[in-house]
Design a protein around this motif. Structure first.
Motif, PDB file in Angstrom:
ATOM      1  N   VAL A  88       0.831  -1.227  -0.052  1.00  0.00           N
ATOM      2  CA  VAL A  88       0.060  -0.128   0.044  1.00  0.00           C
ATOM      3  C   VAL A  88       0.894   1.299   0.118  1.00  0.00           C
ATOM      4  O   VAL A  88       2.108   1.301   0.253  1.00  0.00           O
ATOM      5  CB  VAL A  88      -0.971   0.045   1.266  1.00  0.00           C
ATOM      6  CG1 VAL A  88      -1.841  -1.270   1.144  1.00  0.00           C
ATOM      7  CG2 VAL A  88      -0.188   0.079   2.402  1.00  0.00           C
TER       8      VAL A  88
ATOM      9  N   SER B 187      -1.182   5.823   2.852  1.00  0.00           N
ATOM     10  CA  SER B 187      -2.267   5.218   3.332  1.00  0.00           C
ATOM     11  C   SER B 187      -1.765   4.451   4.639  1.00  0.00           C
ATOM     12  O   SER B 187      -2.530   4.220   5.662  1.00  0.00           O
ATOM     13  CB  SER B 187      -2.635   4.137   2.106  1.00  0.00           C
ATOM     14  OG  SER B 187      -3.756   3.289   2.604  1.00  0.00           O
ATOM     15  N   SER B 188      -0.397   3.857   4.640  1.00  0.00           N
ATOM     16  CA  SER B 188       0.023   3.371   5.858  1.00  0.00           C
ATOM     17  C   SER B 188      -0.083   4.325   7.061  1.00  0.00           C
ATOM     18  O   SER B 188      -0.639   4.118   8.177  1.00  0.00           O
ATOM     19  CB  SER B 188       1.387   2.652   5.769  1.00  0.00           C
ATOM     20  OG  SER B 188       1.298   1.619   4.728  1.00  0.00           O
TER      21      SER B 188
ATOM     22  N   MET C 166      -3.780   5.290   8.137  1.00  0.00           N
ATOM     23  CA  MET C 166      -4.435   4.055   8.838  1.00  0.00           C
ATOM     24  C   MET C 166      -4.017   4.020  10.429  1.00  0.00           C
ATOM     25  O   MET C 166      -4.588   3.624  11.202  1.00  0.00           O
ATOM     26  CB  MET C 166      -4.423   3.019   8.276  1.00  0.00           C
ATOM     27  CG  MET C 166      -5.385   2.958   6.942  1.00  0.00           C
ATOM     28  SD  MET C 166      -5.776   1.352   6.248  1.00  0.00           S
ATOM     29  CE  MET C 166      -4.434   1.172   4.998  1.00  0.00           C
TER      30      MET C 166
ATOM     31  N   SER D 128     -11.208  -0.461   2.222  1.00  0.00           N
ATOM     32  CA  SER D 128      -9.666  -0.824   2.565  1.00  0.00           C
ATOM     33  C   SER D 128      -8.911   0.624   2.460  1.00  0.00           C
ATOM     34  O   SER D 128      -9.078   1.590   2.888  1.00  0.00           O
ATOM     35  CB  SER D 128      -9.045  -2.065   1.929  1.00  0.00           C
ATOM     36  OG  SER D 128      -8.847  -1.840   0.674  1.00  0.00           O
ATOM     37  N   ASP D 129      -7.619   0.570   1.634  1.00  0.00           N
ATOM     38  CA  ASP D 129      -6.747   1.801   1.544  1.00  0.00           C
ATOM     39  C   ASP D 129      -7.046   2.573   0.325  1.00  0.00           C
ATOM     40  O   ASP D 129      -6.439   3.576   0.153  1.00  0.00           O
ATOM     41  CB  ASP D 129      -5.264   1.146   1.266  1.00  0.00           C
ATOM     42  CG  ASP D 129      -5.211   0.538  -0.293  1.00  0.00           C
ATOM     43  OD1 ASP D 129      -6.163  -0.374  -0.524  1.00  0.00           O
ATOM     44  OD2 ASP D 129      -4.216   0.532  -0.639  1.00  0.00           O
TER      45      ASP D 129
ATOM     46  N   SER E 122      -7.840   6.576   1.206  1.00  0.00           N
ATOM     47  CA  SER E 122      -6.952   7.245   1.373  1.00  0.00           C
ATOM     48  C   SER E 122      -6.003   7.491   0.134  1.00  0.00           C
ATOM     49  O   SER E 122      -5.284   8.475  -0.133  1.00  0.00           O
ATOM     50  CB  SER E 122      -5.919   6.765   2.564  1.00  0.00           C
ATOM     51  OG  SER E 122      -5.541   5.346   2.229  1.00  0.00           O
ATOM     52  N   ASN E 123      -5.773   6.461  -0.714  1.00  0.00           N
ATOM     53  CA  ASN E 123      -5.287   6.477  -2.011  1.00  0.00           C
ATOM     54  C   ASN E 123      -5.956   7.554  -2.877  1.00  0.00           C
ATOM     55  O   ASN E 123      -5.314   8.252  -3.631  1.00  0.00           O
ATOM     56  CB  ASN E 123      -5.160   5.165  -2.816  1.00  0.00           C
ATOM     57  CG  ASN E 123      -4.170   4.255  -1.995  1.00  0.00           C
ATOM     58  OD1 ASN E 123      -3.382   4.649  -1.296  1.00  0.00           O
ATOM     59  ND2 ASN E 123      -4.343   3.046  -2.035  1.00  0.00           N
TER      60      ASN E 123
END
Length: 452
Positions: free
Chosen positions: A143, A147-148, A151, A368-369, A372-373
């Motif tokens: 990812v 994003s990391s 989260m 999921s990600d 944010s992506n």
């Protein structure tokens, strides 16, 4: 990143170092780990790709942008599932610890050093590394750094400056199921044995967020390498030119085609499909639409749901659009000069491919990600437009909205400015993978480290 074996391929120490690749058993992760495996193999290292037989086969069958001769250099090791049937996705994440441990122990007895590169969500399964004196492990993050960081920011108290930054993000409520969240959290205690982290991104794209991520506790005192993009950036050599998508693109004007794909985990309802079809038709823009249902377990068994389009749609749009129901060569499509935009769910695979090829994105995140992506793409990098705000993810996206976004991206001054930024960023990212570039230097540094 171009596969290149210069300098290190003849180093005799490399033959004594074996790399074991342990991907999460899901397409978006299988793909990135196979690209990484081929890249590492090009330095002369022996690389083993470890997974259940059907997922290993899936990785090979769906390999995009990789030459068969490079895939052939990878040693695929099929793990026993421990029971007659193939496990579900979550089962596969928890049942592989013993067979992985057995394989790594065996390899370690024959090598000077074993380097295990694993998905963060496979951390529990690679704990054998801590008991072997000649083994070490590294997490490969599929990812974005942004994003990391985002989260982690939901659960870890950060400085005021960072909290202010996170306030600009849309709420990430509902991005994953409770089962997925609990599983992710359960992996954290098992991450401490790793020696460092590899990121499929470039400092050119996310330098700021890689720096911020390095300050977070679970990343502190761990070596970091941003080696992306790991996919090949020059695709002229790919023998895919008889593909229907590429043949169709060859007949279209430059930057005239919108590519549409929502990955392998998204299923649209019949009503959503109808609105998307109407929006595309009303936009009057050229398009390639990869129309497939989400993967469900073993892709080689059972019948996949055939997604139905509105009656007469394909006949009406046959002069401007192409609907494809099989696996498509996405990187090659994005690299084609006729492709001028990408309507995407914003999985990181799709984002990094689109960014690398200089194609702007119409962002439609699903889970999921992806939210944010999509924020990274539209608000920070400014190389895309949002189709649906995440706060409205439970609402139906109407055809009129889709038509407006598609027209703006493909046929407006605003869209042209976005495309120019995307093309400039893509060029910078591709340069970063060449000799002397930031990503290439990071990759060389990682290889030097594990072959020390």
């Amino acid at each position: 990143m171009e596969i290149n074996s210069e300098n290190l391929a003849n180093n005799e120490l490399i033959s004594e170092v074996v790399v074991v690749i342990v991907p999460l058993q899901a397409q978006g992760h299988l793909n990135q780990f196979l690209q990484f495996a081929c890249l590492i193999s090009s330095y002369g290292l022996s690389v083993y790709y470890v997974g259940l037989a059907n997922y290993n086969h899936q990785a090979k069958v769906r390999a995009n942008a990789l030459k068969p001769s490079d895939i052939a250099k990878i040693h695929f090791h099929d793990l026993p599932s421990g029971r007659g049937e193939i496990p579900t996705f979550w089962d596969a994440c928890t049942l592989l610890r013993d067979p992985i441990a057995s394989f790594v122990r065996d390899i370690s007895s024959k090598s000077r050093r074993v380097v295990v590169v694993h998905d963060p969500l496979m951390s529990y399964n690679v704990q054998v590394v801590s008991s072997l004196p000649n083994a070490e492990s590294y997490m490969f993050n599929c990812v974005s750094a942004f994003s990391s960081y985002s989260m982690i920011g939901l659960f870890v108290r950060l400085s005021v400056q960072h909290e202010e930054f996170l306030k600009k993000l849309p709420s990430l409520e509902g991005i994953m199921t409770d089962e997925a969240r609990n599983f992710s959290v359960s992996q954290i205690p098992h991450m401490n044995i790793r020696s460092g982290d590899i990121h499929n991104t470039s400092k050119v794209i996310e330098g700021k967020y890689l720096d911020l991520l390095a300050e977070v506790e679970i990343y502190q005192n761990k070596k970091q390498w941003a080696i992306g993009p790991i996919l090949p950036t020059k695709l002229d050599h790919i023998s895919n030119r008889n593909n229907i998508c590429l043949e169709w693109l060859n007949k279209q004007p430059r930057n005239s085609v919108l590519y549409i794909s929502f990955g392998t985990t998204t299923s649209f309802s019949d009503r959503e499909i109808k609105e998307l079809a109407r929006g595309l038709e009303q936009s009057k823009q050229k398009f390639i639409w990869v129309l497939r249902d989400a993967d469900r377990g073993d892709i080689f068994t059972g019948e996949a749901r055939r997604v139905e389009l509105p009656e007469g749609f394909e006949e009406r749009v046959k002069e401007v659009g192409l609907v494809v129901r099989e696996w498509a060569p996405q990187p090659e499509i994005l690299a084609h000069s006729s492709t001028g935009g990408f309507l995407s769910h914003c999985g990181w695979n799709s984002c990094i491919e689109s960014i690398t090829m200089g194609v702007p994105i119409a962002a439609w995140p699903m889970d999921s990600d992806q939210p944010s992506n999509s924020f990274l793409v539209t608000e920070i990098l400014k190389i895309g437009l949002i189709v649906r705000e995440w706060e409205k993810h439970e609402e139906l996206v109407r055809a009129s909205t889709i038509e407006n976004v598609v027209r703006t991206l493909m046929r407006s001054k605003e869209g042209d400015a976005i495309r120019q930024r995307a093309e400039e960023l893509g060029e910078a990212v591709r340069r970063s993978t060449e000799k002397g570039g930031a990503s290439r230097m990071e990759l060389d540094s990682f290889i030097a480290h594990i072959t020390r």
